[in-house]
Design a protein around this motif. Structure first.
Motif, PDB file in Angstrom:
ATOM      1  N   VAL A 129      19.345  -6.591   7.061  1.00  0.00           N
ATOM      2  CA  VAL A 129      19.011  -7.805   6.329  1.00  0.00           C
ATOM      3  C   VAL A 129      19.284  -7.552   4.852  1.00  0.00           C
ATOM      4  CG1 VAL A 129      17.169  -9.404   5.679  1.00  0.00           C
ATOM      5  CG2 VAL A 129      17.211  -8.451   7.967  1.00  0.00           C
ATOM      6  N   LYS A 130      20.052  -8.450   4.265  1.00  0.00           N
ATOM      7  CA  LYS A 130      20.384  -8.312   2.843  1.00  0.00           C
ATOM      8  C   LYS A 130      19.237  -8.887   2.006  1.00  0.00           C
ATOM      9  CE  LYS A 130      23.780  -9.329  -0.600  1.00  0.00           C
ATOM     10  NZ  LYS A 130      25.006  -8.824  -0.976  1.00  0.00           N
ATOM     11  N   VAL A 131      18.701  -8.043   1.125  1.00  0.00           N
ATOM     12  CA  VAL A 131      17.571  -8.397   0.278  1.00  0.00           C
ATOM     13  C   VAL A 131      17.885  -7.976  -1.151  1.00  0.00           C
ATOM     14  CG1 VAL A 131      15.143  -7.865  -0.201  1.00  0.00           C
ATOM     15  CG2 VAL A 131      15.901  -8.136   2.149  1.00  0.00           C
ATOM     16  N   GLN A 132      17.645  -8.867  -2.088  1.00  0.00           N
ATOM     17  CA  GLN A 132      17.729  -8.479  -3.503  1.00  0.00           C
ATOM     18  C   GLN A 132      16.349  -7.957  -3.885  1.00  0.00           C
ATOM     19  OE1 GLN A 132      19.277 -11.258  -6.483  1.00  0.00           O
ATOM     20  NE2 GLN A 132      17.628 -10.552  -7.833  1.00  0.00           N
TER      21      GLN A 132
ATOM     22  N   ARG B 111       0.840  -1.212   0.000  1.00  0.00           N
ATOM     23  CA  ARG B 111       0.000   0.000   0.000  1.00  0.00           C
ATOM     24  C   ARG B 111       0.864   1.247   0.000  1.00  0.00           C
ATOM     25  NH1 ARG B 111      -4.346  -2.004   4.306  1.00  0.00           N
ATOM     26  NH2 ARG B 111      -5.553  -3.300   2.910  1.00  0.00           N
ATOM     27  N   GLY B 112       1.719   1.329  -0.982  1.00  0.00           N
ATOM     28  CA  GLY B 112       2.610   2.487  -1.072  1.00  0.00           C
ATOM     29  C   GLY B 112       3.801   2.284  -0.164  1.00  0.00           C
ATOM     30  N   PHE B 113       3.984   3.202   0.767  1.00  0.00           N
ATOM     31  CA  PHE B 113       5.083   3.099   1.715  1.00  0.00           C
ATOM     32  C   PHE B 113       4.690   2.101   2.799  1.00  0.00           C
ATOM     33  CE2 PHE B 113       6.045   7.004  -0.371  1.00  0.00           C
ATOM     34  CZ  PHE B 113       7.429   7.105  -0.333  1.00  0.00           C
ATOM     35  N   ALA B 114       5.365   0.957   2.835  1.00  0.00           N
ATOM     36  CA  ALA B 114       5.054  -0.076   3.825  1.00  0.00           C
ATOM     37  C   ALA B 114       5.329   0.471   5.217  1.00  0.00           C
ATOM     38  CB  ALA B 114       5.889  -1.322   3.556  1.00  0.00           C
ATOM     39  N   SER B 115       4.519   0.062   6.174  1.00  0.00           N
ATOM     40  CA  SER B 115       4.710   0.520   7.549  1.00  0.00           C
ATOM     41  C   SER B 115       5.996  -0.075   8.116  1.00  0.00           C
ATOM     42  CB  SER B 115       3.527   0.099   8.419  1.00  0.00           C
ATOM     43  OG  SER B 115       3.537  -1.297   8.628  1.00  0.00           O
ATOM     44  N   LEU B 116       6.569   0.621   9.065  1.00  0.00           N
ATOM     45  CA  LEU B 116       7.788   0.137   9.709  1.00  0.00           C
ATOM     46  C   LEU B 116       7.524  -1.199  10.407  1.00  0.00           C
ATOM     47  CD1 LEU B 116      10.711   0.957  10.007  1.00  0.00           C
ATOM     48  CD2 LEU B 116      10.116   2.156  12.114  1.00  0.00           C
ATOM     49  N   SER B 117       6.340  -1.356  10.980  1.00  0.00           N
ATOM     50  CA  SER B 117       5.995  -2.623  11.646  1.00  0.00           C
ATOM     51  C   SER B 117       5.961  -3.778  10.655  1.00  0.00           C
ATOM     52  CB  SER B 117       4.630  -2.506  12.340  1.00  0.00           C
ATOM     53  OG  SER B 117       4.678  -1.553  13.353  1.00  0.00           O
TER      54      SER B 117
ATOM     55  N   ALA C 108      11.427  -8.402   7.823  1.00  0.00           N
ATOM     56  CA  ALA C 108      12.871  -8.545   8.080  1.00  0.00           C
ATOM     57  C   ALA C 108      13.148  -9.764   8.946  1.00  0.00           C
ATOM     58  CB  ALA C 108      13.427  -7.276   8.734  1.00  0.00           C
ATOM     59  N   ASN C 109      12.292 -10.020   9.926  1.00  0.00           N
ATOM     60  CA  ASN C 109      12.484 -11.204  10.770  1.00  0.00           C
ATOM     61  C   ASN C 109      12.319 -12.483   9.956  1.00  0.00           C
ATOM     62  OD1 ASN C 109      13.097  -9.819  13.105  1.00  0.00           O
ATOM     63  ND2 ASN C 109      10.966  -9.685  13.751  1.00  0.00           N
ATOM     64  N   THR C 110      11.338 -12.503   9.073  1.00  0.00           N
ATOM     65  CA  THR C 110      11.142 -13.659   8.187  1.00  0.00           C
ATOM     66  C   THR C 110      12.349 -13.824   7.276  1.00  0.00           C
ATOM     67  OG1 THR C 110       8.743 -13.383   8.225  1.00  0.00           O
ATOM     68  CG2 THR C 110       9.667 -14.613   6.363  1.00  0.00           C
ATOM     69  N   PHE C 111      12.821 -12.734   6.723  1.00  0.00           N
ATOM     70  CA  PHE C 111      13.966 -12.776   5.807  1.00  0.00           C
ATOM     71  C   PHE C 111      15.233 -13.202   6.541  1.00  0.00           C
ATOM     72  CE2 PHE C 111      11.815  -9.211   3.158  1.00  0.00           C
ATOM     73  CZ  PHE C 111      10.869 -10.117   2.704  1.00  0.00           C
ATOM     74  N   ARG C 112      15.395 -12.724   7.761  1.00  0.00           N
ATOM     75  CA  ARG C 112      16.581 -13.092   8.545  1.00  0.00           C
ATOM     76  C   ARG C 112      16.620 -14.610   8.771  1.00  0.00           C
ATOM     77  NH1 ARG C 112      15.805  -9.618  12.095  1.00  0.00           N
ATOM     78  NH2 ARG C 112      17.105  -7.991  11.243  1.00  0.00           N
ATOM     79  N   THR C 113      15.470 -15.196   9.046  1.00  0.00           N
ATOM     80  CA  THR C 113      15.386 -16.647   9.220  1.00  0.00           C
ATOM     81  C   THR C 113      15.794 -17.361   7.932  1.00  0.00           C
ATOM     82  OG1 THR C 113      13.647 -16.418  10.879  1.00  0.00           O
ATOM     83  CG2 THR C 113      13.827 -18.567   9.791  1.00  0.00           C
ATOM     84  N   ALA C 114      15.342 -16.835   6.804  1.00  0.00           N
ATOM     85  CA  ALA C 114      15.705 -17.435   5.509  1.00  0.00           C
ATOM     86  C   ALA C 114      17.206 -17.318   5.259  1.00  0.00           C
ATOM     87  CB  ALA C 114      14.913 -16.765   4.383  1.00  0.00           C
ATOM     88  N   VAL C 115      17.776 -16.156   5.553  1.00  0.00           N
ATOM     89  CA  VAL C 115      19.216 -15.944   5.356  1.00  0.00           C
ATOM     90  C   VAL C 115      20.013 -16.883   6.263  1.00  0.00           C
ATOM     91  CG1 VAL C 115      21.097 -14.279   5.692  1.00  0.00           C
ATOM     92  CG2 VAL C 115      18.995 -13.570   4.529  1.00  0.00           C
TER      93      VAL C 115
ATOM     94  N   SER D 270      12.588   3.262  -0.156  1.00  0.00           N
ATOM     95  CA  SER D 270      12.414   3.304   1.298  1.00  0.00           C
ATOM     96  C   SER D 270      12.480   1.907   1.905  1.00  0.00           C
ATOM     97  CB  SER D 270      11.069   3.965   1.623  1.00  0.00           C
ATOM     98  OG  SER D 270      10.784   3.870   2.988  1.00  0.00           O
ATOM     99  N   MET D 271      11.882   0.931   1.226  1.00  0.00           N
ATOM    100  CA  MET D 271      11.920  -0.451   1.708  1.00  0.00           C
ATOM    101  C   MET D 271      13.353  -0.977   1.717  1.00  0.00           C
ATOM    102  SD  MET D 271       8.745  -2.049  -0.379  1.00  0.00           S
ATOM    103  CE  MET D 271       7.331  -1.014  -0.696  1.00  0.00           C
ATOM    104  N   ILE D 272      14.064  -0.727   0.637  1.00  0.00           N
ATOM    105  CA  ILE D 272      15.455  -1.185   0.531  1.00  0.00           C
ATOM    106  C   ILE D 272      16.286  -0.610   1.672  1.00  0.00           C
ATOM    107  CG2 ILE D 272      17.558  -1.047  -0.870  1.00  0.00           C
ATOM    108  CD1 ILE D 272      15.646  -0.911  -3.349  1.00  0.00           C
ATOM    109  N   ARG D 273      16.135   0.702   1.906  1.00  0.00           N
ATOM    110  CA  ARG D 273      16.887   1.358   2.986  1.00  0.00           C
ATOM    111  C   ARG D 273      16.544   0.767   4.351  1.00  0.00           C
ATOM    112  NH1 ARG D 273      15.786   5.861   0.211  1.00  0.00           N
ATOM    113  NH2 ARG D 273      14.074   6.432   1.581  1.00  0.00           N
ATOM    114  N   ALA D 274      15.258   0.513   4.596  1.00  0.00           N
ATOM    115  CA  ALA D 274      14.847  -0.024   5.903  1.00  0.00           C
ATOM    116  C   ALA D 274      15.459  -1.402   6.132  1.00  0.00           C
ATOM    117  CB  ALA D 274      13.324  -0.088   5.991  1.00  0.00           C
TER     118      ALA D 274
END
Length: 185
Positions: free
Chosen positions: A163-166, A109-115, A121-128, A152-156
């Motif tokens: 968390v490294k995300v492509q 929905r546009g700019f994703a909420s920080l929450s 990020a927690n889900t991605f960290r588990t995957a990494v 903004s998402m990439i920066r967060a």
């Protein structure tokens, strides 16, 4: 309704104005109430019930399990993949295809909420930590706000959550606008 509105605007059928949107909403409401358009033609995924799934007995639970069981196609793959969409209006269309491949869809929905970014990020960290590369395919508007939302998402993920995300913008891109004569939304 918003998806249809943007499709009609993109096809130059109606102007991109609040008045045209309200007029379209009025027509669609009337057509649905008269059953000229089926109610199932539209969905509202912004409102939902929160409830645990329950069963009347073990047999029903087992039938449900047998019916809904799906092997995790990604468990042995080197990547963890998600599709993120900017607009609610396209989520069900994208999910129909992505989910058939076991790929989850997130509506930013546009700019994703920080929450929501923290949770992702927690889900991605588990995957990494499991040795996977995290890949997000983003479908968003190619306007200043849509591009800024992706950045903004990439920066967060990088700066706030480490968390490294492509992150790949799959649509709408400058090349797609030019080659397919698309609107920026």
């Amino acid at each position: 309704v918003r998806h249809l509105f943007y499709r009609l605007v993109g096809l130059n059928v109606i102007p991109k104005s609040e008045q045209a949107y309200k007029l379209l909403c009025g027509h669609l409401a009337r057509w649905r109430r008269s059953e000229e358009i089926p109610w199932s033609a539209f969905s509202d995924s912004t409102r939902w019930h929160l409830q645990h799934t329950t069963f009347d007995g073990i047999e029903e639970a087992l039938r449900n399990t047998a019916t809904t069981y799906r092997r995790n196609l990604w468990s042995t793959q080197p990547c963890f993949v998600e599709v993120w969409v900017e607009k609610d209006s396209i989520a069900s269309l994208v999910a129909r295809v992505a989910n058939s491949f076991g790929v989850p869809v997130f509506v930013a929905r546009g700019f994703a909420s920080l929450s929501s970014l923290y949770s992702a990020a927690n889900t991605f960290r588990t995957a990494v930590e499991a040795g996977k590369k995290v890949v997000i395919y983003h479908l968003g508007d190619y306007d200043p706000s849509g591009v800024a939302a992706g950045e903004s998402m990439i920066r967060a993920f990088r700066d706030d959550f480490n968390v490294k995300v492509q992150f790949t913008r799959a649509a709408v891109t400058e090349d797609q606008i030019r080659n397919l004569n698309l609107p920026t939304r």
